[in-house]
Design a protein around this motif. Sequence first.
Motif, PDB file in Angstrom:
ATOM      1  N   GLY A 175      -1.054  15.124  -2.366  1.00 30.37           N
ATOM      2  CA  GLY A 175      -2.099  13.959  -2.913  1.00 30.37           C
ATOM      3  C   GLY A 175      -0.277  13.635  -3.367  1.00 30.37           C
ATOM      4  O   GLY A 175      -0.395  12.532  -4.787  1.00 30.37           O
ATOM      5  N   ILE A 176       0.197  13.915  -2.482  1.00 34.34           N
ATOM      6  CA  ILE A 176       2.230  13.289  -3.352  1.00 34.34           C
ATOM      7  C   ILE A 176       2.312  11.537  -2.687  1.00 34.34           C
ATOM      8  O   ILE A 176       1.812  11.985  -1.241  1.00 34.34           O
ATOM      9  N   PRO A 177       2.533  10.470  -3.473  1.00 32.62           N
ATOM     10  CA  PRO A 177       2.564   9.027  -3.273  1.00 32.62           C
ATOM     11  C   PRO A 177       4.190   8.511  -1.605  1.00 32.62           C
ATOM     12  O   PRO A 177       5.174   9.768  -2.384  1.00 32.62           O
ATOM     13  N   ARG A 178       3.609   8.821  -0.354  1.00 34.01           N
ATOM     14  CA  ARG A 178       4.423   9.719   0.199  1.00 34.01           C
ATOM     15  C   ARG A 178       4.709   8.126   1.928  1.00 34.01           C
ATOM     16  O   ARG A 178       5.968   8.190   1.833  1.00 34.01           O
ATOM     17  N   VAL A 179       4.202   6.944   1.924  1.00 32.53           N
ATOM     18  CA  VAL A 179       4.380   6.097   2.810  1.00 32.53           C
ATOM     19  C   VAL A 179       3.833   4.580   2.085  1.00 32.53           C
ATOM     20  O   VAL A 179       2.773   4.734   1.873  1.00 32.53           O
ATOM     21  N   VAL A 180       5.050   4.030   2.080  1.00 35.98           N
ATOM     22  CA  VAL A 180       5.221   2.940   1.282  1.00 35.98           C
ATOM     23  C   VAL A 180       4.877   2.290   2.602  1.00 35.98           C
ATOM     24  O   VAL A 180       5.724   1.695   3.438  1.00 35.98           O
ATOM     25  N   MET A 181       3.452   0.884   2.552  1.00 33.67           N
ATOM     26  CA  MET A 181       3.208   0.025   3.591  1.00 33.67           C
ATOM     27  C   MET A 181       3.270  -1.888   3.221  1.00 33.67           C
ATOM     28  O   MET A 181       2.203  -1.780   2.221  1.00 33.67           O
ATOM     29  N   ALA A 182       4.593  -2.019   3.329  1.00 36.31           N
ATOM     30  CA  ALA A 182       4.801  -3.438   3.385  1.00 36.31           C
ATOM     31  C   ALA A 182       4.161  -5.128   4.356  1.00 36.31           C
ATOM     32  O   ALA A 182       5.566  -4.134   5.371  1.00 36.31           O
TER      33      ALA A 182
ATOM     34  N   THR B 171       0.815  -1.309   0.210  1.00 34.17           N
ATOM     35  CA  THR B 171       0.131   0.253   0.047  1.00 34.17           C
ATOM     36  C   THR B 171       0.715   0.978  -0.026  1.00 34.17           C
ATOM     37  O   THR B 171       1.258   1.094   0.405  1.00 34.17           O
ATOM     38  N   ILE B 172       0.519   2.340  -0.790  1.00 33.16           N
ATOM     39  CA  ILE B 172       1.221   3.742  -0.607  1.00 33.16           C
ATOM     40  C   ILE B 172       0.159   4.655  -0.604  1.00 33.16           C
ATOM     41  O   ILE B 172      -0.638   4.950  -1.457  1.00 33.16           O
ATOM     42  N   VAL B 173       0.462   5.113   0.754  1.00 35.20           N
ATOM     43  CA  VAL B 173      -0.496   6.603   1.258  1.00 35.20           C
ATOM     44  C   VAL B 173       0.144   7.794   0.827  1.00 35.20           C
ATOM     45  O   VAL B 173       1.217   8.151   0.535  1.00 35.20           O
ATOM     46  N   PRO B 174      -0.834   8.627  -0.149  1.00 39.26           N
ATOM     47  CA  PRO B 174      -0.499   9.536  -0.266  1.00 39.26           C
ATOM     48  C   PRO B 174      -0.495  10.901   0.647  1.00 39.26           C
ATOM     49  O   PRO B 174      -1.162  10.844   1.555  1.00 39.26           O
ATOM     50  N   ASP B 175      -0.013  11.788   0.916  1.00 41.64           N
ATOM     51  CA  ASP B 175       0.323  12.864   1.867  1.00 41.64           C
ATOM     52  C   ASP B 175      -1.047  13.839   1.403  1.00 41.64           C
ATOM     53  O   ASP B 175      -1.887  13.669   0.993  1.00 41.64           O
ATOM     54  N   LEU B 176      -0.820  15.004   2.139  1.00 40.69           N
ATOM     55  CA  LEU B 176      -2.626  15.841   1.904  1.00 40.69           C
ATOM     56  C   LEU B 176      -2.378  16.731   0.722  1.00 40.69           C
ATOM     57  O   LEU B 176      -2.756  16.682   0.043  1.00 40.69           O
TER      58      LEU B 176
END
Length: 282
Positions: free
Chosen positions: A268-275, A261-266
């Motif tokens: 809208g930039i992809p910012r946090v990768v969760m694996a 999962t890649i979560v965008p910041d406020l």
Amino acid sequence: MKRIDELLAEAAKKLADAGVEEPRREAASLMATAIGRDAVFLIAHPEYKPNLEESETFASHIARRAAREPFHYIVGEKEFYGLSFIVGPSVLIPRPETEMLVEAAISRDPKNICEVGVGSGCISVAILKALPSDGAVGLEISSKAIEVARANARRHGVEERLELRESDLFSALADERFELIVSNPPYVPANEIAGLQPEVRDFEPHTALTDGASGLEIIAKLVEQSPQYLSKGGWLMMEIGNGRSDEVRQMFDPAVWQPITIVPDLAGIPRVVMARSRAGSD
């Protein structure tokens, strides 16, 4: 001696001429620090005349800021995740977007944590303050950064739960296993450093900003090496740079990792990768 309002007008002009954004606000904040008062005092008492020591401190602060030294290095601290952290030129200044990494980590309620590149300690300390976890191991290649992280752990009462080790990535680990490995790695491409704001380019530690190459080298090593230090079903979470999400996504072998999962910041930039690892050790 000059009044506060006179000193602030002069300082704001000097900062504006130096290209500092919001010069009046920054001048006022530096004045408040120099005289040990708050913003309300400045507004209520424009006639106050700082003494010689206060005036000299303020002048020094303004000269440093006009040279584009970061505001938070001058005042020596930065708020992050509702906590005040000591900062200095050996560590990055915590950014608001990194709070997303803390939120993601807390949401998984890990019992033990490893942070790679602990820096100021803001990520590990914020997580430990929020969770009754067993503790964290913070790995950091810079001994000076470790000193700052230790001071911040002490400041927030988690020193006994944060073990700090001088380490190049995972080199200081043996057979430990963690439910969560978290990192805000250096991800700025080396060829983009020259275009950064002077505050970042000229003052923040380059080893914490860039891997000296594409900005993906250390991220790739984290993806490759993390599984051997994760417990079964453990998580790897990282902050990444703008425009790199597709390249980072391709690093994760589906045979080793569950869909990421890649979560965008406020913005809208992809910012946090969760694996999450498929295997790992029990």
